[in-house]
Design an enzyme around this catalytic site. Structure first.
Site, PDB file in Angstrom:
ATOM      1  CB  CYS A   2     -14.770 -18.902 -13.460  1.00  0.00           C
ATOM      2  SG  CYS A   2     -15.413 -18.910 -15.124  1.00  0.00           S
ATOM      3  NE  ARG A  27     -12.410 -22.315  -9.252  1.00  0.00           N
ATOM      4  CZ  ARG A  27     -12.966 -23.243  -8.501  1.00  0.00           C
ATOM      5  NH1 ARG A  27     -12.217 -23.975  -7.712  1.00  0.00           N
ATOM      6  NH2 ARG A  27     -14.258 -23.449  -8.524  1.00  0.00           N
ATOM      7  CD1 TRP A  74     -12.246 -23.723 -19.098  1.00  0.00           C
ATOM      8  CD2 TRP A  74     -14.465 -23.843 -18.862  1.00  0.00           C
ATOM      9  NE1 TRP A  74     -12.691 -24.792 -19.830  1.00  0.00           N
ATOM     10  CE2 TRP A  74     -14.044 -24.895 -19.704  1.00  0.00           C
ATOM     11  CE3 TRP A  74     -15.815 -23.723 -18.580  1.00  0.00           C
ATOM     12  CZ2 TRP A  74     -14.929 -25.821 -20.250  1.00  0.00           C
ATOM     13  CZ3 TRP A  74     -16.706 -24.638 -19.127  1.00  0.00           C
ATOM     14  CH2 TRP A  74     -16.255 -25.674 -19.951  1.00  0.00           C
ATOM     15  CG  ASN A  98     -17.086 -20.642 -10.676  1.00  0.00           C
ATOM     16  OD1 ASN A  98     -17.221 -21.153 -11.784  1.00  0.00           O
ATOM     17  ND2 ASN A  98     -16.679 -21.318  -9.614  1.00  0.00           N
ATOM     18  N   GLY A  99     -19.832 -20.078 -12.753  1.00  0.00           N
ATOM     19  CA  GLY A  99     -21.045 -20.891 -12.876  1.00  0.00           C
ATOM     20  C   GLY A  99     -21.835 -20.511 -14.114  1.00  0.00           C
ATOM     21  CD  GLU A 479      -6.357 -41.731 -17.011  1.00  0.00           C
ATOM     22  OE1 GLU A 479      -7.528 -41.457 -17.309  1.00  0.00           O
ATOM     23  OE2 GLU A 479      -5.604 -40.901 -16.475  1.00  0.00           O
ATOM     24  CE  LYS A 483      -4.615 -37.840 -17.958  1.00  0.00           C
ATOM     25  NZ  LYS A 483      -5.375 -38.383 -16.862  1.00  0.00           N
ATOM     26  CD  GLU A 486      -6.534 -34.745 -19.870  1.00  0.00           C
ATOM     27  OE1 GLU A 486      -6.273 -35.722 -19.160  1.00  0.00           O
ATOM     28  OE2 GLU A 486      -7.305 -33.862 -19.532  1.00  0.00           O
ATOM     29  CG  HIS A 502     -17.398 -56.904 -31.769  1.00  0.00           C
ATOM     30  ND1 HIS A 502     -18.171 -57.888 -32.320  1.00  0.00           N
ATOM     31  CD2 HIS A 502     -16.700 -57.493 -30.758  1.00  0.00           C
ATOM     32  CE1 HIS A 502     -17.974 -59.028 -31.669  1.00  0.00           C
ATOM     33  NE2 HIS A 502     -17.080 -58.810 -30.712  1.00  0.00           N
ATOM     34  CE  LYS A 602      -5.978 -31.142 -11.381  1.00  0.00           C
ATOM     35  NZ  LYS A 602      -5.667 -32.384 -12.118  1.00  0.00           N
TER      36      LYS A 602
END
Ligand code: F6R
Length: 607
Positions: A2, A27, A74, A98-99, A479, A483, A486, A502, A602
């Protein structure tokens, strides 16, 4: 998460707020809103979805007023919708937040008993009502906010606007960052200094527990006990940038292409290229006296740390305990007197990483942080900041920050190895020279974009993808999978190649491409055996290797991406690029919103 914005100004502020919110959209972007005070009336416009929807609403129904607050959300509590979008109102009070208010359910019941009704499902609305209730009992705006703050548990940053005072925004911070900008006869408030860049670069950061009364003529900050305090006012660095994509379609594409330049800039901070030497590090410790590093970070930054673990242990013979920060902060790991903590974060605001830093602080060990945003909370709270000079990273998927984190880790490992005498001076010089070659190799790899783009067209047709790698290519496999999932929403997993048998081997069939990251190194042949296992089960292999690797493999592949021959030490940095490019182009073909993928933000400032 946010973004918060506030202006106590002298012209209509709503368009300015919305414009500044664009710089905070990283954000969160599932809804947005703005509230202003005009002629004694609080009014607001809110819209679900991206800021452009709010802009359209404001075009149809403009908001006047020289004072206002804005928000880009968000969602944590309550679905993304106009009703749940901020600002939230109570009698004469407007709040953006925000939070997370952890005790909001209990507060909500308490307020309901007092007759307060709730229009949204958010935790934020309790704050508006709490402040309104305190105001109703005869308190001043500042007293009302400070009394309300005492009731709140959790992490938050607020901006609050009052119907009865056209010259006041009250801000408060406990966790997520909040910056106050100083103008001429105007004051500003934002989640970061970059959002305030069009107005001012003179910034004061609130500290945890602070509240502030912000007026046109200036501001006063109060500590957690309500006593006036001074906080340092500083000229913000790096606020002059304007987020532009240039000739690129997306910020992610631009940031992938910036890598040769920003890696070079980062390396030149740590390496003396002319003399194949390291520049002195301003560390309050000698690695020779350290017996362990406790490393923690989240997401891509964690995976950079995992590569760092292999390097520290191999080259500096220094053991590294590594955790995702959300686990580290609660797992009560005892740190020995001779250990150090190392945090990695692009934003420098990630809540779990910051909490891990604070855990380490209580154990009294020296704290280093590899951080991209130099004015962030993690940078300010660590003993030594090791900057990545990647510049602002706007695309939600981290690319250039990752390779710059690797460049810093590699430099740090060489410092440690020299101080611990685990490398001879000649070998150390050799590795420094090798490291300084990374930007050149990175430029070479970027030339593979046509080939990778073509492969991505095929990959975009699959629903599941497996990535395999050994040694430092194992974190790269994870990674690559991170990527891909997402930004393209294709399900992907990254595994250590030796782990295949395994369990994950059960998944292999013609519908599951397997991307193998395997430069021709010491253990290349082991990975070839794993590729054989995949091929024997009809799996389709995409091999990312070098010329030697390609020449040694007789297994048929769906595609082989051939990189330049790269020394083993720097291979993880160079091999990061093709996996980023493959994810990027695949997402172009799946048609997803690459720079702002669904459900993500982000900067993750909540747990
Ligand atoms: C993935 C990604 C995230 C971040 C993570 C940590 O592409 O960007 O996984 O790496 O949220 O963020 P920072 O580095 O800001 O602490």
């Amino acid at each position: 998460m946010c973004g918060i914005l506030g202006i106590v100004g002298n012209v209509d502020v709503a368009p300015l707020i919305v414009d500044a919110l664009k710089r905070l959209e990283y954000r969160g972007y599932d809804s947005a809103g703005v509230a202003t005070l005009s002629n004694g009336t609080l009014d607001r416009r809110r819209a679900e979805g991206k800021l452009v929807n709010l802009q359209r609403k404001l075009q149809g129904a403009p908001l006047g007023g020289h004072i206002g607050i804005g928000h880009t959300r968000w969602a944590t509590h309550g679905v993304p919708s106009e009703t749940n979008a901020h600002p939230h109102f109570s009698a004469g009070v407007a709040v953006v937040h925000n939070g997370i208010i952890e005790n909001f359910a209990e507060l909500r019941e308490d307020l309901k008993r007092d007759g307060y009704g709730f229009a949204s499902q958010t935790d934020t609305e309790v704050v508006a009502h709490l402040v309104a209730r305190e105001l109703g009992s005869g308190k001043t705006a500042l007293e009302a906010v400070q009394a309300a703050l005492k009731r709140l548990q959790g992490a938050f940053a607020f901006a609050i606007l009052f119907k009865d005072d056209p010259d006041l925004i009250i801000a408060a911070r406990n966790g997520p960052p909040l910056a106050i900008g100083h103008g001429k006869g105007e004051m500003y408030l934002g989640s970061d200094a970059i959002a305030l860049a069009p107005f001012t670069d003179i910034i004061t950061y609130l500290e945890d527990g602070d509240s502030a009364a912000v007026r046109r003529a200036g501001m006063q900050i109060y500590d957690v006990d309500g006593n006036p305090v001074e906080r340092r006012c500083q000229r913000s660095i790096g606020t002059g940038y304007l987020a532009e994509k240039g000739n690129h379609r997306h910020f992610m594409e631009k940031e992938i292409h910036e890598q040769p330049e920003v890696i070079s800039r980062t390396l030149s901070h740590y390496l003396d290229f002319a003399n194949d030497a390291l520049r002195p590090l301003n560390l309050p410790l000698d690695f020779a006296g350290i017996d362990r590093i406790a490393l923690s970070a989240c997401g891509t930054a964690y995976l950079a740390g995992l590569v760092g673990k292999y390097w520290f242990e191999r080259y500096a013979r220094l053991p590294v305990d590594i955790d995702v920060a959300s686990e580290f902060r609660y797992r009560e790991m005892p740190l020995s007197r001779n250990s150090m903590a190392l945090l990695i974060s692009q934003s420098g605001e990630t809540a779990d990483t910051l909490a891990s830093l604070r855990c380490c602080r209580t154990q009294g060990v020296p704290i280093g942080a590899i951080v991209n945003v130099q004015e962030s909370t993690i940078a300010r709270e660590s003993d030594v900041t090791l900057p990545t000079l990647a510049g602002p990273e706007i695309g939600v998927a981290s690319t250039k920050a990752f390779t710059c984190q690797l460049a810093v880790l590699a430099s740090l490992v060489l410092h440690a190895a020299i101080q611990r005498r685990t490398l001879t001076p000649d070998k150390a010089r050799d590795l420094i020279r090798t490291l300084s070659e990374v930007p050149r190799y990175a430029s070479e790899v970027l030339k593979l974009d046509c080939k990778i783009e073509k492969l991505a067209r095929t990959l975009a047709n699959y629903k599941h993808v497996l990535y395999l790698g050994r040694d430092t290519n194992f974190p790269l496999a994870m990674e690559g999978a991170l990527k891909l999932k997402e930004i393209s929403y294709i399900h992907a997993e990254g595994y250590a190649a030796g782990e295949l048998k395994h369990g994950p081997i059960a998944l292999i069939d013609e519908n599951m491409p397997v991307i193998v990251i395997a430069p021709h190194d010491r253990i290349f042949e082991k990975t070839v055996s794993n590729m054989q296992e995949v091929a024997a089960r009809g799996g389709k292999i995409i091999l990312i290797t070098d010329e030697k690797g390609a020449a040694r493999t007789t297994i048929p592949t769906l595609e082989t991406i051939m990189l330049p021959d790269v020394p083993e030490f720097i291979a993880p940095i160079v091999y990061a690029l093709p996996i980023q490019m493959l994810a990027y182009f695949t997402a172009v073909h799946t048609g997803s919103d690459i720079d702002q993928p669904r459900n993500l933000a982000k900067s993750v400032t909540v747990e």
